[in-house]
Motif scaffolding. Structure first.
Motif, PDB file in Angstrom:
ATOM      1  N   MET A 130     -38.908 -73.039  71.276  1.00  0.00           N
ATOM      2  CA  MET A 130     -40.083 -72.516  70.413  1.00  0.00           C
ATOM      3  C   MET A 130     -40.307 -72.404  69.689  1.00  0.00           C
ATOM      4  SD  MET A 130     -39.547 -68.518  73.312  1.00  0.00           S
ATOM      5  CE  MET A 130     -37.446 -68.613  72.833  1.00  0.00           C
ATOM      6  N   VAL A 131     -39.635 -72.706  68.517  1.00  0.00           N
ATOM      7  CA  VAL A 131     -40.117 -72.968  67.029  1.00  0.00           C
ATOM      8  C   VAL A 131     -41.164 -74.474  67.035  1.00  0.00           C
ATOM      9  CG1 VAL A 131     -39.463 -73.715  64.844  1.00  0.00           C
ATOM     10  CG2 VAL A 131     -38.411 -72.049  66.530  1.00  0.00           C
ATOM     11  N   TYR A 132     -40.144 -75.522  68.012  1.00  0.00           N
ATOM     12  CA  TYR A 132     -41.007 -76.649  67.401  1.00  0.00           C
ATOM     13  C   TYR A 132     -41.812 -77.434  68.267  1.00  0.00           C
ATOM     14  CZ  TYR A 132     -37.003 -78.193  64.056  1.00  0.00           C
ATOM     15  OH  TYR A 132     -36.341 -78.536  63.304  1.00  0.00           O
ATOM     16  N   ASN A 135     -47.486 -77.067  70.731  1.00  0.00           N
ATOM     17  CA  ASN A 135     -48.832 -76.504  70.911  1.00  0.00           C
ATOM     18  C   ASN A 135     -48.563 -74.875  70.857  1.00  0.00           C
ATOM     19  OD1 ASN A 135     -50.421 -78.537  72.035  1.00  0.00           O
ATOM     20  ND2 ASN A 135     -49.086 -78.798  74.123  1.00  0.00           N
ATOM     21  N   PHE A 136     -47.622 -74.585  71.267  1.00  0.00           N
ATOM     22  CA  PHE A 136     -46.815 -73.353  71.217  1.00  0.00           C
ATOM     23  C   PHE A 136     -46.325 -72.526  70.556  1.00  0.00           C
ATOM     24  CE2 PHE A 136     -48.361 -73.853  75.490  1.00  0.00           C
ATOM     25  CZ  PHE A 136     -49.423 -74.137  76.053  1.00  0.00           C
ATOM     26  N   GLY A 137     -45.601 -73.537  69.552  1.00  0.00           N
ATOM     27  CA  GLY A 137     -43.906 -73.720  68.671  1.00  0.00           C
ATOM     28  C   GLY A 137     -44.675 -72.558  67.551  1.00  0.00           C
ATOM     29  N   LEU A 154     -45.598 -83.957  65.842  1.00  0.00           N
ATOM     30  CA  LEU A 154     -44.836 -84.256  67.004  1.00  0.00           C
ATOM     31  C   LEU A 154     -43.464 -83.592  66.736  1.00  0.00           C
ATOM     32  CD1 LEU A 154     -46.507 -86.342  68.488  1.00  0.00           C
ATOM     33  CD2 LEU A 154     -47.453 -83.929  69.068  1.00  0.00           C
ATOM     34  N   TRP A 155     -42.698 -82.911  66.849  1.00  0.00           N
ATOM     35  CA  TRP A 155     -41.365 -82.245  65.750  1.00  0.00           C
ATOM     36  C   TRP A 155     -40.110 -82.918  66.043  1.00  0.00           C
ATOM     37  CZ3 TRP A 155     -42.323 -81.499  61.269  1.00  0.00           C
ATOM     38  CH2 TRP A 155     -43.428 -80.879  60.478  1.00  0.00           C
ATOM     39  N   LEU A 156     -40.178 -82.819  68.102  1.00  0.00           N
ATOM     40  CA  LEU A 156     -39.403 -83.596  68.882  1.00  0.00           C
ATOM     41  C   LEU A 156     -39.701 -85.171  69.451  1.00  0.00           C
ATOM     42  CD1 LEU A 156     -38.117 -79.756  70.120  1.00  0.00           C
ATOM     43  CD2 LEU A 156     -36.774 -81.439  68.116  1.00  0.00           C
ATOM     44  N   ASP A 157     -41.120 -85.308  69.641  1.00  0.00           N
ATOM     45  CA  ASP A 157     -41.964 -86.508  70.017  1.00  0.00           C
ATOM     46  C   ASP A 157     -41.705 -87.127  69.229  1.00  0.00           C
ATOM     47  OD1 ASP A 157     -41.538 -85.063  72.558  1.00  0.00           O
ATOM     48  OD2 ASP A 157     -43.271 -83.677  72.156  1.00  0.00           O
TER      49      ASP A 157
END
Length: 298
Positions: A130-132, A135-137, A154-157
């Motif tokens: 949810m943090v990362y 669009n909604f982090g 894009l922290w995880l992508d």
């Protein structure tokens, strides 16, 4: 003068053996036996089905040339380095801060810092998702509210960014472990030592570097070895946050062994990966132990 009976009584060897037996039995059952079993499986081509043909060390030859395995190992090293540098550094600074007489509410702050340790790794993974979130982090939302759009990622992508993003939750969750170890070690230092330093005019920084650090060095070695061994086996955080992706950019050793064994059902090769993880982890701990002994002797 009669000797102290309580001090002179020694437990019998049979009593000691009976007390130690349950713990040793559990350790052998959950650690030693599975280790040898995995090694036995690693010498076969066991896949889906009951057939297990002995193939010797072919799986280990394949492992040596497996680019995904070595990428996963590099990712584990990044995670280990991040925890050793950032987590241990912050824990030591907090320890020095908690030693300060000006610090108020020490028990409350220690409890808050240690609280994430008792949380499930899966829960922590979902929280940081949810943090990362792109669009909604919360992280990107905060950056937008501060007009810092240039820092949005894009922290995880992002394959170049993701391994650092998944390291931060580990640093945050387990910060309380080295902190508690350091605090326990500091509490064992005589207050007279610090009083003498203050009389000599030593500042907080000098006390931390020349007094606190050397006196808790042994405890720091324990914390570092625990950090290395645990972060070489990190699994749940990565599984929940990225599943090893995008691609294999955040793949770690434990997750690679799991996915090979139970997703692709290559149980023989997955066992070889598990043995490789054990060898690499044990080797890193031995290397650090040797370096720590050299540094202490100097």
């Amino acid at each position: 003068m009669q000797p102290n009976n309580a001090a002179s009584i020694k437990p019998r060897k049979a009593v000691l053996a009976a007390l130690l037996l349950p713990g040793v039995a559990i350790y052998v059952f959950i650690t030693i036996i599975p280790l040898f079993t995995a090694f036995g499986y690693s010498l076969t081509n066991w896949a889906i089905g009951p057939n297990r043909d002995f193939i010797g060390f072919d799986n280990y030859v394949r492992l040596m040339g497996d680019s995904v395995f070595w990428q996963a190992f590099r990712n584990n090293l990044v995670i280990v380095a991040g925890n050793l540098i950032v987590q241990m550094g912050i824990a030591f600074l907090l320890t020095v801060l908690f030693m300060s007489r000006a610090m108020r509410g020490k028990e409350f702050h220690r409890t808050v810092i240690f609280l994430p340790v008792v949380l499930s790794a899966v829960v922590v993974g979902f929280i940081w998702q949810m943090v990362y979130s792109n669009n909604f982090g919360m992280l990107n939302a905060v950056l937008r509210s501060l007009n810092m759009d240039s820092l949005i990622r894009l922290w995880l992508d992002d394959p170049k960014q993701v391994i650092y993003s998944v390291t931060l939750p580990l640093i945050w969750q387990y910060l309380g472990v080295p902190l508690m170890i350091f605090m326990s070690a500091v509490q064992g230092i005589s207050k007279e030592v610090y009083e003498v330093c203050e009389i000599d005019g030593a500042t907080g920084v000098k006390k931390a570097i020349y007094i606190t650090f050397p006196l808790i060095y042994s405890s720091m070695k324990v914390a570092v070895m625990l950090s290395i061994s645990s972060n070489m086996l990190v699994f749940s955080h990565i599984l929940v946050l990225t599943g090893g992706g995008p691609g294999t950019s955040s793949m770690v050793l434990a997750l690679y062994s799991y996915s090979t064994s139970f997703t692709r059902m290559q149980l023989g090769y997955g066992s070889a990966i598990a043995i490789g993880v054990f060898i690499l982890s044990f080797g890193l701990v031995l290397i650090f132990k040797k370096l720590a002994e050299v540094g202490q002797s100097e």
